[in-house]
Design a protein around this motif. Structure first.
Motif: not given
Length: 536
Positions: A431-432, A460-472, A479-482
Motif C-alpha cells: 500500500t506504500g 525530495r532527496r530520496l526521490r531525486l536519488a531514485g530510492l522512492i517513487r510516487r504512486l500515480p 521504495l524502488t529496488g535500489e
C-alpha cells in the motif's frame, strides 16, 4: 576458518533442484444452506415432511433412522468400528492408519473404518414455551451441544486417504478432509511421470513442469466431484426426496493449506541455511511486515494477531510462524532437505475471499502470492551488498547533466540512519507509505522532534536519488529496488557491524569486548606519546 553462512539468495539462485506449488491439506465445512434459520427449519419439518406440528421429537426420529442406516451399512460391508477416546484428539489419523493401509492394499475406493466420537457441534435445540391460553409452543435456536459424530475414513483411488465427518443431530453439519499432494501423486503416476516422494510432497521428478501443471489443475470442480461422489455413497440422514427438494449439503472452506516446496540440491547446507534465515527474520510478524506478506492493509483498529513465533520441533527442527488474524504462514525444513512454505487460511475473508468452495481458485492465487512475497522479503533481508559506485552516488551529493543537485544521504548521520531505518519498516509495502506515516516512524527512531518541513526535504532527496517513487494519483510513495537495497544495507551495517565494533557493549561476545579494550589501551598510549591529552 569459520563456516560460510549460506544466504537465501545463494540457495534460491541455482541450488534448488525442485520448486513445486500445490494445495496441501483441504478441510471443508458441509452444510445445508436452507436449514440455517429457525423459519427454514420449521418449513422443513412442516411443509416438506408434512408434520402439522413442528416438534423436537422429529429430530430424534430422523437421528435414530440415520444411526440405524450407518449400523446396517457397516455390517453389510464388513467395515470395522473405532471408538475414539479423549486422548485421540489430534491423532485420529494415526489410529486409523492400519485400516487405511489395508483398504489401500485392495486398490479399490472404499470406507476403511468408521470412527465414533463425542464432540461439540452447533445444532438446533428447542425450548418449551406456554402461551397465555396454556398451549405448548416450541422455540428453536442453535447452540453448542456435545453429541455423537461419525468419521467415515475413506481410501479413494484419486485422493488417497480422506474422511467425511457427519454430526448425528439436526441440521447434520459435516466436515470433509482430503490432501492435494496425495491427489497430485496419483495423477502423476497415471500420467507416467516419475517422481520420488517427500513426506506429504515431492522430493524429485522426471518432469517438473508437467508435475506443476498437474498441481495447478486441482481446483473446486475436482474437489466437488469427490465430495458429491462420497455423499452419494455413504448412509446419510437426508433421503433422495430431501435432496430433490434442495435439502442437501454445500461446501465452504474451513481450512486450506497452500504450500510451496523447494528441494535443495545439497541437503547438507539446509539446516545451516534455515537457522540463518530464522535469525535474520524474527520481525516478519510485525504488523507492517505482515501487511507486506499478506498484501492486506492493516490499520490501528484492525483486529487479529500479528506476530512471529519460532517453534522448536521434536525432531530438532525449527518452524517459523507468521500470524495474521485467523491465518498464518508456516516455514520449516521438510525431511531435512527441502524448505516448505505453507499459507494456512483458517478464514478466507482474511485475504478478501468468500468462503464457498467455488472461490478456492481466487484464494489459492492470493496465498501463492503470499508465499512468493515472503521469499522476496527474505532475499532483500540477506542480499543487500552494494557496489562501491552505488554507495558513493548515494552517500555524496551529485549533480545531473541539467545541473539539478541531489543532496547526500551520508552514512552514519543520525537523521539519515533514522530515515533508512524507517524505510525498512515500509519494506515492499503493497500500500506504500505517506509523508505522515514515515514522519512518525522517523521521529520515534530519532527520539526527538522531526518537523514536517524536514520530512518534505528528505522525501525530495530520496526521490531525486531514485530510492522512492510516487504512486500515480495518490500521495503515497513506495521504495524502488535500489531504495530497498540502500535502506537495508545502511540499517544492517550500522546496527550489526559498526555499533558492536565501536562500543564495548554488554551484549557483544566476551572476545570482542576484550579486543576492544586492548585497542582502547593502545590508542590511549599513542595519544599520550603524541602529547594529545584531552583539553581540560
Amino acid at each position: 576458518m569459520g563456516a560460510h553462512t549460506v544466504t537465501v539468495s545463494e540457495v534460491l539462485d541455482g541450488h534448488v533442484a525442485l520448486d513445486i506449488q500445490c494445495l496441501d491439506r483441504i478441510y471443508l465445512n458441509a452444510y445445508v444452506p436452507i436449514l440455517q434459520t429457525s423459519g427454514q427449519m420449521v418449513a422443513f419439518l412442516s411443509s416438506h415432511l408434512g408434520y402439522p406440528f413442528p416438534s423436537p421429537a422429529l429430530f430424534n426420529q430422523i437421528g435414530q433412522r440415520f444411526r440405524r442406516a450407518v449400523n446396517s451399512y457397516a455390517e453389510a460391508n464388513g467395515i470395522p468400528w473405532v471408538r475414539f477416546g479423549k486422548d485421540d484428539v489430534g491423532g485420529k489419523l494415526e489410529v486409523m492408519r492400519p485400516y487405511l493401509d489395508r483398504q489401500a492394499a485392495t486398490g479399490r475406493s472404499g470406507v476403511a473404518a468408521i470412527g465414533v466420537a463425542q464432540e461439540y457441534q452447533r445444532v438446533w435445540t428447542a425450548y418449551e414455551h406456554h402461551t397465555t391460553s396454556g398451549a405448548v409452543q416450541w422455540r428453536f435456536t442453535k447452540a453448542d451441544r456435545r453429541v455423537s459424530v461419525y468419521y467415515f475414513y475413506l481410501w479413494d483411488a484419486d485422493f488417497g486417504p480422506a474422511f467425511v465427518k457427519v454430526c448425528t443431530y439436526f441440521p447434520y453439519p459435516a466436515k470433509i478432509w482430503l490432501n492435494g499432494h496425495e491427489w497430485a501423486k496419483r495423477q502423476a503416476a497415471q500420467a507416467g511421470i516419475g517422481f520420488r516422494e517427500l513426506s506429504n510432497g515431492f522430493a524429485a521428478t522426471d518432469d517438473p513442469r508437467a508435475l506443476q501443471d498437474i498441481c495447478d489443475r486441482l481446483g473446486p470442480g475436482t474437489i466437488n466431484v469427490f465430495v458429491q461422489r462420497w455423499l452419494a455413497r455413504l448412509p446419510l440422514p437426508f433421503t433422495s426426496a430431501d435432496r430433490d427438494a434442495g435439502y442437501w449439503w454445500e461446501t465452504s472452506m474451513r481450512q486450506i493449506e497452500i504450500s510451496r516446496t523447494m528441494v535443495f540440491d545439497a541437503p547438507r547446507h539446509a539446516r545451516g541455511f534455515f537457522e540463518a534465515l530464522v535469525a535474520d527474520n524474527l520481525d516478519l510478524g510485525r504488523p507492517h511486515n505482515v501487511e507486506i506478506i499478506f498484501n492486506r492493509l492493516i490499520r490501528r483498529d484492525t483486529r487479529g494477531v500479528f506476530r512471529t513465533a519460532i517453534d522448536r520441533r521434536d525432531n530438532g527442527g525449527v518452524m517459523v510462524n507468521l500470524f495474521y488474524k485467523h491465518s498464518r504462514i508456516k516455514q520449516y525444513l521438510k525431511d531435512g532437505r527441502a524448505m516448505r512454505i505453507e499459507t494456512v487460511i483458517n478464514a478466507p475473508r482474511d485475504l478478501g475471499c468468500n468462503a464457498r468452495l467455488p472461490n478456492l481458485e481466487e484464494l489459492q492465487t492470493k496465498a501463492r502470492a503470499a508465499n512468493h512475497r515472503i521469499l522476496d522479503a527474505e532475499r532483500v533481508g540477506q542480499g543487500c551488498v552494494l557496489a562501491s559506485p552505488a554507495f558513493g552516488r548515494i552517500a555524496h551529493p551529485t549533480v545531473d547533466p541539467d545541473g539539478q543537485r541531489t543532496p547526500a544521504l551520508r552514512f552514519g548521520d543520525p537523521r539519515v540512519m533514522a530515515l533508512t531505518g524507517a524505510l525498512c519498516q515500509t519494506l515492499l509495502a503493497a500500500t506504500g507509505f505517506t509523508n505522515k506515516n514515515l514522519r512518525v516512524l522517523i521521529a520515534g527512531l530519532l527520539g526527538s522532534d522531526y518537523r514536517p518541513g524536514q520530512m518534505t526535504y528528505d522525501l525530495r532527496r530520496l526521490r531525486l536519488a531514485g530510492l522512492i517513487r510516487r504512486l500515480p494519483h495518490s500521495n503515497r510513495y513506495t521504495l524502488t529496488g535500489e531504495g530497498i537495497r540502500i535502506a537495508v544495507f545502511y540499517t544492517k551495517v550500522y546496527n550489526r557491524l559498526l555499533v558492536p565494533l565501536t562500543a564495548d557493549q554488554p551484549q557483544a561476545p566476551p572476545e570482542l569486548r576484550h579486543a576492544l579494550r586492548t585497542l582502547d589501551h593502545h590508542v590511549d598510549n599513542y595519544i599520550d606519546h603524541a602529547r594529545l591529552a584531552p583539553a581540560a
